[in-house]
Scaffold this motif. Structure first.
Motif, PDB file in Angstrom:
ATOM      1  N   SER A 119       0.856  -1.188   0.000  1.00 45.22           N
ATOM      2  CA  SER A 119       0.000   0.000   0.000  1.00 45.22           C
ATOM      3  C   SER A 119       0.891   1.235   0.000  1.00 45.22           C
ATOM      4  O   SER A 119       2.080   1.171   0.312  1.00 45.22           O
ATOM      5  N   ALA A 120       0.311   2.367  -0.353  1.00 50.59           N
ATOM      6  CA  ALA A 120       1.098   3.599  -0.451  1.00 50.59           C
ATOM      7  C   ALA A 120       0.216   4.803  -0.201  1.00 50.59           C
ATOM      8  O   ALA A 120      -1.009   4.760  -0.363  1.00 50.59           O
ATOM      9  N   THR A 121       0.867   5.880   0.208  1.00 52.46           N
ATOM     10  CA  THR A 121       0.222   7.193   0.322  1.00 52.46           C
ATOM     11  C   THR A 121       1.005   8.166  -0.537  1.00 52.46           C
ATOM     12  O   THR A 121       2.231   8.269  -0.419  1.00 52.46           O
ATOM     13  N   MET A 122       0.291   8.851  -1.426  1.00 51.47           N
ATOM     14  CA  MET A 122       0.943   9.794  -2.325  1.00 51.47           C
ATOM     15  C   MET A 122       0.240  11.139  -2.279  1.00 51.47           C
ATOM     16  O   MET A 122      -0.945  11.224  -1.958  1.00 51.47           O
ATOM     17  N   MET A 123       0.986  12.159  -2.620  1.00 48.55           N
ATOM     18  CA  MET A 123       0.461  13.520  -2.608  1.00 48.55           C
ATOM     19  C   MET A 123       0.406  14.086  -4.016  1.00 48.55           C
ATOM     20  O   MET A 123       1.398  14.049  -4.743  1.00 48.55           O
ATOM     21  N   LEU A 124      -0.769  14.610  -4.373  1.00 49.15           N
ATOM     22  CA  LEU A 124      -0.884  15.420  -5.581  1.00 49.15           C
ATOM     23  C   LEU A 124      -0.537  16.842  -5.181  1.00 49.15           C
ATOM     24  O   LEU A 124      -1.221  17.444  -4.342  1.00 49.15           O
ATOM     25  N   ALA A 125       0.529  17.381  -5.744  1.00 46.51           N
ATOM     26  CA  ALA A 125       0.993  18.708  -5.345  1.00 46.51           C
ATOM     27  C   ALA A 125       1.261  19.573  -6.566  1.00 46.51           C
ATOM     28  O   ALA A 125       1.765  19.105  -7.587  1.00 46.51           O
ATOM     29  N   ALA A 126       0.931  20.852  -6.445  1.00 43.63           N
ATOM     30  CA  ALA A 126       1.184  21.802  -7.520  1.00 43.63           C
ATOM     31  C   ALA A 126       2.674  22.118  -7.581  1.00 43.63           C
ATOM     32  O   ALA A 126       3.311  22.316  -6.550  1.00 43.63           O
ATOM     33  N   ARG A 127       3.212  22.156  -8.792  1.00 49.25           N
ATOM     34  CA  ARG A 127       4.600  22.546  -8.979  1.00 49.25           C
ATOM     35  C   ARG A 127       4.717  23.978  -9.488  1.00 49.25           C
ATOM     36  O   ARG A 127       5.819  24.485  -9.656  1.00 49.25           O
ATOM     37  N   GLN A 128       3.574  24.591  -9.759  1.00 51.50           N
ATOM     38  CA  GLN A 128       3.529  26.001 -10.137  1.00 51.50           C
ATOM     39  C   GLN A 128       2.170  26.543  -9.722  1.00 51.50           C
ATOM     40  O   GLN A 128       1.250  25.786  -9.421  1.00 51.50           O
ATOM     41  N   ALA A 129       2.079  27.854  -9.676  1.00 52.27           N
ATOM     42  CA  ALA A 129       0.823  28.489  -9.270  1.00 52.27           C
ATOM     43  C   ALA A 129      -0.237  28.299 -10.347  1.00 52.27           C
ATOM     44  O   ALA A 129       0.067  28.287 -11.544  1.00 52.27           O
ATOM     45  N   GLY A 130      -1.487  28.155  -9.908  1.00 53.46           N
ATOM     46  CA  GLY A 130      -2.558  27.986 -10.880  1.00 53.46           C
ATOM     47  C   GLY A 130      -3.896  27.752 -10.229  1.00 53.46           C
ATOM     48  O   GLY A 130      -4.074  28.011  -9.031  1.00 53.46           O
ATOM     49  N   VAL A 131      -4.837  27.241 -11.024  1.00 54.51           N
ATOM     50  CA  VAL A 131      -6.190  26.933 -10.566  1.00 54.51           C
ATOM     51  C   VAL A 131      -6.476  25.469 -10.877  1.00 54.51           C
ATOM     52  O   VAL A 131      -6.200  24.989 -11.977  1.00 54.51           O
ATOM     53  N   VAL A 132      -7.043  24.772  -9.907  1.00 52.06           N
ATOM     54  CA  VAL A 132      -7.278  23.326 -10.031  1.00 52.06           C
ATOM     55  C   VAL A 132      -8.576  23.046 -10.780  1.00 52.06           C
ATOM     56  O   VAL A 132      -9.589  23.704 -10.565  1.00 52.06           O
ATOM     57  N   ALA A 133      -8.547  22.033 -11.647  1.00 50.21           N
ATOM     58  CA  ALA A 133      -9.758  21.524 -12.297  1.00 50.21           C
ATOM     59  C   ALA A 133      -9.510  20.079 -12.705  1.00 50.21           C
ATOM     60  O   ALA A 133      -8.424  19.742 -13.189  1.00 50.21           O
ATOM     61  N   GLY A 134     -10.500  19.223 -12.476  1.00 47.98           N
ATOM     62  CA  GLY A 134     -10.401  17.839 -12.911  1.00 47.98           C
ATOM     63  C   GLY A 134     -10.097  16.831 -11.830  1.00 47.98           C
ATOM     64  O   GLY A 134      -9.753  15.682 -12.136  1.00 47.98           O
ATOM     65  N   LEU A 135     -10.249  17.210 -10.567  1.00 51.30           N
ATOM     66  CA  LEU A 135      -9.918  16.272  -9.484  1.00 51.30           C
ATOM     67  C   LEU A 135     -10.819  15.038  -9.486  1.00 51.30           C
ATOM     68  O   LEU A 135     -10.349  13.922  -9.254  1.00 51.30           O
ATOM     69  N   ASP A 136     -12.105  15.215  -9.728  1.00 49.44           N
ATOM     70  CA  ASP A 136     -13.008  14.061  -9.761  1.00 49.44           C
ATOM     71  C   ASP A 136     -12.618  13.086 -10.865  1.00 49.44           C
ATOM     72  O   ASP A 136     -12.753  11.863 -10.713  1.00 49.44           O
ATOM     73  N   ILE A 137     -12.149  13.619 -11.967  1.00 44.31           N
ATOM     74  CA  ILE A 137     -11.758  12.781 -13.100  1.00 44.31           C
ATOM     75  C   ILE A 137     -10.488  12.014 -12.767  1.00 44.31           C
ATOM     76  O   ILE A 137     -10.367  10.817 -13.035  1.00 44.31           O
ATOM     77  N   ALA A 138      -9.525  12.699 -12.158  1.00 42.09           N
ATOM     78  CA  ALA A 138      -8.299  12.032 -11.736  1.00 42.09           C
ATOM     79  C   ALA A 138      -8.590  10.967 -10.687  1.00 42.09           C
ATOM     80  O   ALA A 138      -8.042   9.854 -10.739  1.00 42.09           O
TER      81      ALA A 138
END
Length: 282
Positions: free
Chosen positions: A40-59
């Protein structure tokens, strides 16, 4: 800015197709060879640059399709602004599932977040004006609903979704019909009473004809700032005014200052760069 989520039925087939494209005929050879089946694993989705998030449900769906035991905890929902290094979501579950779905999830998330980010930049550029930024039908085949959703997540609006939800009479329609009035009259006689009619004009003379024929909206194509201001005055609130052509974050404020209602931009969806987002082990 919060964004109303898309129903999963609208994107699940796309996610499944993308996963199948990646898995091919033999599955994830690398992960299956290296990672124990019970890891098992725990991973982080992290921004590497400034912006606006969209598509989390799809991911998130990409991970869950591979293994329903995957759990995604969202820190920055769609429509949220993020800074470099900021955690967007935590993904926990079977390690094989996380690694196998990683690229598909990121492809969707980075692409849609890029559109939302670019849209937000132009929306911010015209802050204080009444004009609204809208996208067009210049979308990636198969991804229109998702890309238009990303525009909304970035604070923009949507033009028509397809050929079937509004009438937009363009130069080639007019050329074949013979003239603007004939094209408008044929459209009005054909479509239902709930369908709006918009006509594209290049000159103020064409605008005058369109207004006399009666339209719901006018697309002011590639007009100068002076022409746009004159066009808005001529319309006088009788129709929606939409400016299009050569719009950039730098030119948008001046275009908005002419008083147009809408500014449509095709490159929001067809040319927006991705937002760089990474998925790394905690």
């Amino acid at each position: 800015m919060t964004s109303t989520p898309l129903p999963p039925i609208m994107f699940e087939p796309l996610v499944r197709t993308a996963l199948l494209e990646d898995l091919g005929r033999a599955g994830d050879l690398t992960t299956n060879a290296i990672v124990p089946v019970d890891a098992s694993a725990t991973m982080m989705l992290a921004a590497r640059q400034a912006g606006v998030v969209a598509g989390l449900d799809i991911a998130a769906l990409a991970f869950r399709i591979i293994d329903p035991a995957t759990v995604i905890t969202v820190a920055r929902p769609d429509g949220s602004g993020v800074s470099p290094g900021e955690i967007i979501a935590t993904v926990r579950g079977p390690a094989r599932a996380l690694l196998t779905a990683e690229r598909t999830a990121l492809n969707f998330l980075c692409h849609l977040s890029g559109i939302a980010t670019t849209t937000a930049q132009v929306v911010e550029a015209i802050h204080g004006h009444k004009a609204r930024i809208v996208c067009t039908r210049k979308t990636t085949p198969g991804l229109r609903a998702l890309e238009k959703y990303a525009v909304r997540a970035g604070g923009g609006g949507n033009h028509r979704f397809g050929l079937d939800d509004a009438v937009l009479i363009k130069d080639n329609h007019i050329a074949i019909a013979g003239d603007i009035r004939t094209a408008i009259e044929r459209a009005r006689d054909s479509v239902g009473h709930m369908v709006r009619i918009e006509v594209e004009v290049d000159t103020l003379d064409q605008l005058d004809i369109a207004l006399a024929a009666g339209v719901d909206a006018v697309l002011l194509d590639n007009m100068s700032l002076d022409q746009l201001a004159q066009a808005v005055a001529m319309v006088g609130g009788r129709a929606m005014t939409e400016a299009s052509g050569r719009v950039t974050p730098e030119t948008a404020p001046a275009i908005a200052s002419t008083g147009v209602d809408l500014i449509s931009i095709g490159w929001l969806t067809h040319s927006a760069p991705i937002l760089d987002i990474g998925l790394d082990c905690a």
